[in-house]
Design a protein around this motif. Sequence first.
Motif, mmCIF file in Angstrom:
data_model
loop_
_atom_site.group_PDB
_atom_site.id
_atom_site.type_symbol
_atom_site.label_atom_id
_atom_site.label_comp_id
_atom_site.label_asym_id
_atom_site.label_seq_id
_atom_site.Cartn_x
_atom_site.Cartn_y
_atom_site.Cartn_z
ATOM 1 N N ASP A 87 -0.995 25.292 15.429
ATOM 2 C CA ASP A 87 0.090 26.222 15.708
ATOM 3 C C ASP A 87 1.396 25.532 16.084
ATOM 4 N N ASP A 88 1.292 24.351 16.663
ATOM 5 C CA ASP A 88 2.501 23.705 17.164
ATOM 6 C C ASP A 88 3.157 22.799 16.132
ATOM 7 N N LEU A 89 2.536 22.660 14.974
ATOM 8 C CA LEU A 89 3.152 21.856 13.913
ATOM 9 C C LEU A 89 3.739 22.795 12.861
ATOM 10 N N THR A 90 4.699 22.277 12.103
ATOM 11 C CA THR A 90 5.271 23.099 11.044
ATOM 12 C C THR A 90 4.327 23.127 9.852
ATOM 13 N N ALA A 91 4.597 24.057 8.937
ATOM 14 C CA ALA A 91 3.756 24.161 7.749
ATOM 15 C C ALA A 91 3.724 22.836 6.998
ATOM 16 N N THR A 92 4.889 22.217 6.863
ATOM 17 C CA THR A 92 4.965 20.953 6.126
ATOM 18 C C THR A 92 4.142 19.872 6.812
ATOM 19 N N GLU A 93 4.327 19.749 8.128
ATOM 20 C CA GLU A 93 3.571 18.728 8.868
ATOM 21 C C GLU A 93 2.071 18.957 8.749
ATOM 22 N N ASN A 94 1.667 20.213 8.898
ATOM 23 C CA ASN A 94 0.247 20.537 8.792
ATOM 24 C C ASN A 94 -0.330 20.078 7.468
ATOM 25 N N LEU A 95 0.376 20.422 6.402
ATOM 26 C CA LEU A 95 -0.159 20.095 5.081
ATOM 27 C C LEU A 95 -0.171 18.591 4.843
ATOM 28 N N LEU A 96 0.916 17.935 5.230
ATOM 29 C CA LEU A 96 0.991 16.484 5.017
ATOM 30 C C LEU A 96 -0.160 15.790 5.736
ATOM 31 N N LEU A 97 -0.375 16.182 7.007
ATOM 32 C CA LEU A 97 -1.414 15.521 7.794
ATOM 33 C C LEU A 97 -2.807 15.831 7.265
ATOM 34 N N THR A 98 -3.083 17.120 7.027
ATOM 35 C CA THR A 98 -4.424 17.486 6.581
ATOM 36 C C THR A 98 -4.755 16.842 5.243
ATOM 37 N N ALA A 99 -3.790 16.911 4.331
ATOM 38 C CA ALA A 99 -4.055 16.347 3.010
ATOM 39 C C ALA A 99 -4.270 14.843 3.109
ATOM 40 N N ALA A 100 -3.466 14.175 3.942
ATOM 41 C CA ALA A 100 -3.624 12.728 4.079
ATOM 42 C C ALA A 100 -5.006 12.395 4.627
ATOM 43 N N LEU A 127 9.208 25.761 10.373
ATOM 44 C CA LEU A 127 8.978 26.456 11.636
ATOM 45 C C LEU A 127 7.566 26.124 12.110
ATOM 46 N N PRO A 128 7.357 26.093 13.431
ATOM 47 C CA PRO A 128 5.979 25.948 13.899
ATOM 48 C C PRO A 128 5.163 27.121 13.379
ATOM 49 N N THR A 129 3.952 26.888 12.915
ATOM 50 C CA THR A 129 3.196 27.981 12.286
ATOM 51 C C THR A 129 2.827 29.058 13.293
ATOM 52 N N ARG A 130 3.011 28.763 14.588
ATOM 53 C CA ARG A 130 2.717 29.782 15.609
ATOM 54 C C ARG A 130 3.549 31.045 15.420
ATOM 55 N N VAL A 131 4.776 30.910 14.849
ATOM 56 C CA VAL A 131 5.624 32.097 14.690
ATOM 57 C C VAL A 131 5.339 32.860 13.398
ATOM 58 N N LEU A 132 4.429 32.345 12.576
ATOM 59 C CA LEU A 132 4.166 33.019 11.299
ATOM 60 C C LEU A 132 3.167 34.157 11.479
ATOM 61 N N SER A 133 3.124 35.064 10.499
ATOM 62 C CA SER A 133 2.155 36.161 10.538
ATOM 63 C C SER A 133 0.795 35.648 10.079
ATOM 64 N N GLN A 134 -0.250 36.468 10.285
ATOM 65 C CA GLN A 134 -1.595 36.075 9.856
ATOM 66 C C GLN A 134 -1.622 35.707 8.377
ATOM 67 N N GLY A 135 -1.017 36.586 7.565
ATOM 68 C CA GLY A 135 -1.024 36.358 6.125
ATOM 69 C C GLY A 135 -0.302 35.076 5.757
ATOM 70 N N GLN A 136 0.818 34.832 6.451
ATOM 71 C CA GLN A 136 1.565 33.594 6.160
ATOM 72 C C GLN A 136 0.774 32.360 6.555
ATOM 73 N N LYS A 137 0.071 32.445 7.690
ATOM 74 C CA LYS A 137 -0.759 31.301 8.101
ATOM 75 C C LYS A 137 -1.845 31.036 7.070
ATOM 76 N N ARG A 138 -2.451 32.135 6.580
ATOM 77 C CA ARG A 138 -3.498 31.982 5.586
ATOM 78 C C ARG A 138 -2.924 31.310 4.335
ATOM 79 N N ARG A 139 -1.701 31.681 4.008
ATOM 80 C CA ARG A 139 -1.067 31.060 2.836
ATOM 81 C C ARG A 139 -0.857 29.570 3.057
ATOM 82 N N VAL A 140 -0.443 29.201 4.277
ATOM 83 C CA VAL A 140 -0.267 27.766 4.552
ATOM 84 C C VAL A 140 -1.580 27.030 4.338
ATOM 85 N N ALA A 141 -2.675 27.632 4.856
ATOM 86 C CA ALA A 141 -3.986 26.985 4.697
ATOM 87 C C ALA A 141 -4.332 26.853 3.218
#
Lengths: 206, 227, 230
Positions: A87-100, A127-141
């Motif tokens: 939740d405290d990382l942005t969508a970009t950071e989340n994806l970069l880290l997880t994928a790596a 934006l930190p993913t904490r501010v996103l909606s459920q659907g948006q978070k699911r999309r990030v995942a």
Amino acid sequence: MLQAVSLSCRRGDRRLFSGVNVTVQPGTLLAVVGENGSGKTSFLRMLCNLLAPEEGAVLWHGVDIRRLKEQYYAQLTYIGHLNGIKDDLTATENLLLTAALTGDRPSEASVRDALEAVGLKHRIHHLPTRVLSQGQKRRVALARLWLSTHPLWLLDEPFTSLDQAATALVTERLRSHLQSGGLAVVVTHHEVALPSEMVQRLRLDG
Amino acid sequence: MSRPGLWETLRGIIWRDVLLAIRRRSDVAISVLFLVIVASLFPLGVGPEPAVLRTIAAGVLWVAALLACLLSLGRVFTADYLDGVLEQMLLIPQPLPVLVAGKVFAHWVVSGLPVVLLSPLLGLQFGLEGEALGMLVLSLLLGTPTLSMIGSIGAALVLGVRGSGLLVALLVLPLYVPVLIFGAGAVTSSMAGIGGEANLSLLGACLVLSVFFAPWATASALRIALE
Amino acid sequence: MIPWFGTVAALAIAVGLYIGLLVAPTDFQQGEAYRIIFVHVPAAWMSMFLYVVMAVWAAVGLGLNARLSFMMTQAIAPTGAMFTFLALLTGAMWGKPTWGAWWVWDARLTSELILLFQYAGVMLLRTSIDDQRRADRASGVCALVGVVNIPIIYFSVQWWNTLHQGASVSMTAAPKMATVMLTGMLLMTFGFWMYSLAVILSRARCVILERESLQLWSKPSSVAEVAGVR
């Protein structure tokens, strides 16, 4: 090729399913359906070695995945019913880290493309993913699917809290994955809108 | 695309947790503040005589540091467990014990290291000087990573269990006994003029031992917790 | 088998106590108070021995994924904790007249106390986890970690003691044992051992029955396990 050989599962004192035999060929999708509590999620977790089967085994190209371990993990992308994003990382950071961590090395540009492909506008990438909606978070995942280079995808209810547009995008992504010879196992209540020759159904009930 | 090296993955794990700690600085601040408050309560309870304070300094500061470590244990895995990141970590194509070691190291950097850095200040409060002060810092530097390593086993065992905060204390505190003894012993013996080197080497031995065995035990505990 | 073990235990403990309390000569240094060691020493031995046995069952369970081993672990823990407590209690009773204090931070006493905490940890961890399989395995790991720790703790406390000289009286300086005393002690140990077997096996049976009654679909193989324990 992914095979489940006489898989049995029990949780606590309840037997969920037993003697499940199924084979997933390259280019096909296995849709796992069944009532709530029929063990769909447990089945999927067995396929990625998070849960040890009561009996039976899971084979990847004929070899038990409990033997392959890390070699097998390098082949799969698993998205559980939890998003697995911070939740405290942005969508970009989340994806970069997880994928790596899971073995893909995407550039920042490809991460941006993936987020846009799943329908997330550029202004929310940072934006930190904490501010996103459920659907948006699911999309990030699920944007991980656009970055994944792994042949085997294991998805637990990917369409939950997605709108129609996003469902269509993910289905399209699944189609192109299968067309390029990938495999997928999807636990879902929704109908997967793919040609019937691509989809195999497995019904789990008691 | 080729599999990334172990180092690269490890760096990713450590960097993510450090980044998260930077985003949530208040979490780090809480355990440091806790340490300061606990250490400051003792003079109020025991009385302000410098001689008495100097005698109990080593023990009090070490126990306070140990409690601060214990307090922060809940943060090692719980958040990751709840948002599914832990599940993803189990599927990273690298040996899990190594990844766990990386995670525990990151946890030490954000919760153990601040304790070490703050300790000279607290030592001065208790009238420690010169060599003894240095010994306090050194012993904490060697000891707190061991506390994090051992603590991670407990933290993994109680993941998602009701009343886990108290339970983890019960499981982990007995295991902390040797570290406490050697750590406080190092400071005490250097104050007594015997030199704390022997205790320091024993602390080092504990660290080596825990680095070898704890990640392995923690990894199996995590697998059990996530089944 | 269980009544048999129980009978033997009662006999051995009775004879052991008789020798310990009435036959063995009064110690010229410690007087009559020393007689408590006929309970204390065997209890301490059993407490450590049972912990090791418990850890071995846990290791077998984790290694071979055998449910019966975990049931044994579960059955052993309370008895082990009981002996640990008994050892601590009798140690204190012996310490008061001999050392002049109920509690002394001796290496053995301290390790024994921590052993009690570890027993408590293993048992509490088990009861706090609802899922049976996870409870089994988690407390197994906990027991195994503890078994590595006990020698380290013993060593560290001893080290600590030599640092704080004069803080304790060593128990190792006990006078050489007469043959009568040794017989009494061994008989007591044997009695405690038989008692443990009886209690643990009957508790294991309860555990098995309890678990099987939850699992109405239980397989024939687990019935065979029940038979094996009897």
